[in-house]
Design a protein around this motif. Structure first.
Motif, mmCIF file in Angstrom:
data_model
loop_
_atom_site.group_PDB
_atom_site.id
_atom_site.type_symbol
_atom_site.label_atom_id
_atom_site.label_comp_id
_atom_site.label_asym_id
_atom_site.label_seq_id
_atom_site.Cartn_x
_atom_site.Cartn_y
_atom_site.Cartn_z
ATOM 1 N N LYS A 61 -4.464 -21.376 -37.084
ATOM 2 C CA LYS A 61 -4.497 -22.011 -35.763
ATOM 3 C C LYS A 61 -5.519 -23.144 -35.724
ATOM 4 N N VAL A 64 -3.796 -26.020 -37.411
ATOM 5 C CA VAL A 64 -2.720 -26.549 -36.561
ATOM 6 C C VAL A 64 -3.304 -27.368 -35.417
ATOM 7 N N ASN A 65 -4.320 -26.849 -34.742
ATOM 8 C CA ASN A 65 -4.927 -27.577 -33.629
ATOM 9 C C ASN A 65 -5.526 -28.904 -34.087
ATOM 10 N N LEU A 67 -4.525 -30.691 -36.628
ATOM 11 C CA LEU A 67 -3.419 -31.610 -36.933
ATOM 12 C C LEU A 67 -2.827 -32.194 -35.662
ATOM 13 N N VAL A 68 -2.634 -31.356 -34.655
ATOM 14 C CA VAL A 68 -2.095 -31.835 -33.379
ATOM 15 C C VAL A 68 -3.026 -32.892 -32.788
ATOM 16 N N ASP A 69 -4.342 -32.657 -32.872
ATOM 17 C CA ASP A 69 -5.313 -33.635 -32.385
ATOM 18 C C ASP A 69 -5.197 -34.973 -33.113
ATOM 19 N N ARG A 70 -4.655 -34.957 -34.313
ATOM 20 C CA ARG A 70 -4.507 -36.172 -35.118
ATOM 21 C C ARG A 70 -3.076 -36.705 -35.102
ATOM 22 N N GLY A 71 -2.264 -36.179 -34.189
ATOM 23 C CA GLY A 71 -0.915 -36.701 -34.005
ATOM 24 C C GLY A 71 0.141 -36.128 -34.926
ATOM 25 N N TYR A 73 2.627 -33.084 -35.545
ATOM 26 C CA TYR A 73 3.205 -31.873 -34.958
ATOM 27 C C TYR A 73 3.373 -30.830 -36.052
ATOM 28 N N PHE A 74 2.684 -29.753 -35.855
ATOM 29 C CA PHE A 74 2.754 -28.619 -36.760
ATOM 30 C C PHE A 74 2.680 -27.413 -35.849
ATOM 31 N N HIS A 75 3.134 -26.283 -36.244
ATOM 32 C CA HIS A 75 3.097 -25.148 -35.333
ATOM 33 C C HIS A 75 2.590 -23.889 -36.025
ATOM 34 N N THR A 100 -0.123 -37.633 -43.220
ATOM 35 C CA THR A 100 -0.218 -36.180 -43.065
ATOM 36 C C THR A 100 -1.272 -35.590 -43.994
#
Length: 111
Positions: A61, A64-65, A67-71, A73-75, A100
């Protein structure tokens, strides 16, 4: 097309595993073709369902968080059980993979 996907996968998964290995993070990247999984809390390949259940959801997590902050999309899929899988397509460019990998490098460095 499949030769290109498989060559891209081989490079991407090795580069991603290298990021985790350099930081000495217990993470395993496993994939076949364009589909892959990242298993947190492990140093050995996942071979059984029980292996996958040992996934470190908290560490995953965090990544993932970041990566999301860096644009990117990962889950994380869920908070328990085995992790889900991720993937890429022929629409992804060399620049997408580079971005990525840089994002993963930044996130891992911040842990």
């Amino acid at each position: 097309v499949y030769d290109r996907i498989n060559a891209t996968a081989t490079r991407f998964y090795a580069d991603l595993q290298g990021i985790f290995d350099r930081k000495n993070l217990p993470m395993v990247v496993q994939g076949r073709g364009a589909r892959f999984g990242i298993y947190a809390g492990r140093r050995e390949p996942v071979k059984t369902w029980s292996d996958a259940l040992g996934h470190d959801h908290a560490l995953h997590k965090q990544i993932v968080n970041g990566l999301v902050d860096r644009g990117i999309y990962f889950h994380a899929y869920n908070r328990q059980g085995a992790p889900g899988h991720a993937g890429f397509s022929t629409a992804h460019t060399a620049e997408d993979f580079a971005y990525t990998l840089n994002a993963f490098e930044d996130v891992v460095a911040s842990l």
